[in-house]
Design an enzyme around this catalytic site. Structure first.
Site, mmCIF file in Angstrom:
data_model
loop_
_atom_site.group_PDB
_atom_site.id
_atom_site.type_symbol
_atom_site.label_atom_id
_atom_site.label_comp_id
_atom_site.label_asym_id
_atom_site.label_seq_id
_atom_site.Cartn_x
_atom_site.Cartn_y
_atom_site.Cartn_z
ATOM 1 N N ASP A 193 0.841 -1.209 0.000
ATOM 2 C CA ASP A 193 0.000 0.000 0.000
ATOM 3 C C ASP A 193 0.873 1.254 0.000
ATOM 4 O O ASP A 193 0.567 2.233 -0.677
ATOM 5 C CB ASP A 193 -0.935 -0.013 1.221
ATOM 6 C CG ASP A 193 -1.807 -1.252 1.242
ATOM 7 O OD1 ASP A 193 -2.361 -1.596 0.185
ATOM 8 O OD2 ASP A 193 -1.911 -1.892 2.301
ATOM 9 N N HIS A 220 -5.387 -3.635 5.513
ATOM 10 C CA HIS A 220 -5.031 -3.943 4.129
ATOM 11 C C HIS A 220 -6.222 -4.528 3.367
ATOM 12 O O HIS A 220 -6.218 -5.690 2.976
ATOM 13 C CB HIS A 220 -3.830 -4.905 4.085
ATOM 14 C CG HIS A 220 -3.436 -5.256 2.686
ATOM 15 N ND1 HIS A 220 -2.907 -4.340 1.809
ATOM 16 C CD2 HIS A 220 -3.540 -6.412 1.994
ATOM 17 C CE1 HIS A 220 -2.693 -4.915 0.646
ATOM 18 N NE2 HIS A 220 -3.067 -6.178 0.724
#
Ligand SMILES: NC(=O)C1=CN([C@@H]2O[C@H](COP(=O)(O)OP(=O)(O)OC[C@H]3O[C@@H](n4cnc5c(N)ncnc54)[C@H](O)[C@@H]3O)[C@@H](O)[C@H]2O)C=CC1
Ligand SMILES: O=C([O-])CC(=O)C(=O)O
Length: 356
Positions: A193, A220
């Site tokens: 990310d 996530h």
């Protein structure tokens, strides 16, 4: 006297000066490193990859074989591991590579390891959420963590298998049951990310992505991925449209790849890159480097949730400091509330899987 024999003697003399609670473990680790060096291996850490023959596992194994901080690299999978091991072992880098195939070789794969990286499990296909992987991957992570608790309870664990928001709580419960849980050593990998956020923000700013640092907090999956665009370095500002575009693109980065691969899996190459970037940070921390800070999904008191991703400082014992969120703007405060709601459910699902 042979260099290895001399080094062994010197370590034996040093052991008197080591912290008494850790002394035997530290001495053993040092002795293993000397033996490894004497056998032609490089000094460094012992790392195992579980799921090493998969889409992430293979490039991850290759990149870890290239990492000068790795002395021994164990590759474990339930299929195709001998081929991947033979292939990787021909690379003329320092790490010694060994392969392990199937459940009966799991304990041998784990024994003595200092860092375990877990990309084992099934990936998404178009139309699926990460949570749709829970039913298969929860059991895989449970089994692997039981092995870790038994064979290398002091190792740092980098958990990649999805859904990370649930697999990290599963791993924690397994370790708690085994009496080996150390929250500092269990790290859910959210580095991809951050890697995506750095890339997409750099595109908008017209900068080199290597100069950009975007904290990504929360978890996530979808709305739980919360980039803090107000804290980007170098300092910059975004219009509301840019903020909306970047936040969505970072949150949906995984889905963008799943759709482009059209049934052939999810991110593997960028994930292997991110996993190595993260593992390297963990190894630098273990080595004692100062100021190693990266985001990860860890046990946390930053919010009311038991796990949360923020920046953490990595040191000799793992995640030694979990940083606060810092000042958020209104857009981020709204995003945080949404993220926490979804995260709470995913964390509870993981805990209940073990406690049921
Ligand atoms: N945390 C993150 O940012 C990301 C996580 N992922 C996740 O990583 C996982 C792996 O993805 P891919 O490598 O693309 O999948 P893949 O299917 O290509 O590889 C998975 C590997 O795990 C192995 N495996 C299955 N059960 C196992 C067991 N019990 N023990 C050891 N190995 C076992 C398989 O044999 C296979 O080689 C997925 O759950 C995926 O969603 C993927 C990308 C990013
Ligand atoms: O999207 C997926 O399923 C894989 C993943 O976690 C990512 O690429 O961020």
């Amino acid at each position: 006297m042979q260099p290895a024999a001399e080094a062994r003697q010197r370590i034996a003399r040093l052991s008197a000066h080591l912290n008494p609670t850790n002394s035997q473990m530290e001495v053993n680790t040092m002795l293993e490193r000397v033996d490894c060096r004497a056998k032609g291996g490089s000094p460094g850490f012992k790392v195992a990859i579980l799921g090493a023959a998969g889409g992430i596992g293979q490039p991850l194994a290759m990149l870890m074989k290239m990492n000068p901080l790795v002395s021994v690299l164990h590759l474990y999978d339930v299929v195709n591991c001998p081929g991947v091991t033979a292939d990787i072992s021909h690379m003329d880098t320092g790490a010694v590579v060994r392969g392990f195939l199937g459940q009966q070789e799991l304990e041998a794969a784990l024994t003595g390891m200092e860092l375990i990286i877990i990309p084992a499990g099934v990936p998404r296909k178009p139309g699926m959420t990460r949570d749709d992987l829970f039913n298969i991957n929860a059991g895989i992570v449970k089994t692997l963590c039981e092995g870790i608790a038994k064979c290398c309870p002091n190792a740092i664990v980098n958990l990649i298998s999805n859904p990370v928001n649930s697999t990290v709580p599963i791993a924690a419960e397994v370790f708690k049951r085994a009496g080996t849980y150390d929250p500092k050593k269990l790290l859910g990998v959210t580095m991809l990310d951050v890697v995506r956020a750095n890339t997409f923000v750099a595109e908008v700013l017209g900068l080199d992505p290597r100069e950009v640092d975007v904290p990504v907090v929360g978890g996530h999956a979808g709305a739980t991925i919360l980039p803090l665009l107000s804290q980007v370095k170098p300092p910059c500002s975004f219009t509301p449209d840019e903020t909306e575009y970047l936040t969505k693109r970072i949150q949906d980065g995984g889905t963008e790849v799943v759709q482009a691969k059209a049934g052939a899996g999810s991110a593997t190459l960028s994930m292997a890159y991110a996993a190595v970037k993260y593992a390297d940070a963990c190894l630098r921390g273990l080595r004692g480097d100062a100021g190693v800070v990266e985001c990860a999904f860890v046990a946390s008191q930053v919010t009311e949730l038991p796990f949360f991703a923020t920046k953490v400082r990595l040191g000799r014992t793992g995640a030694e400091e979990v940083y606060q969120l810092g000042p958020l703007n209104e857009y981020e405060r709204v995003g945080l509330e949404k993220a926490k709601k979804e995260l709470a459910t995913s964390i509870q699902k993981g805990i209940s899987f073990i406690k049921k």
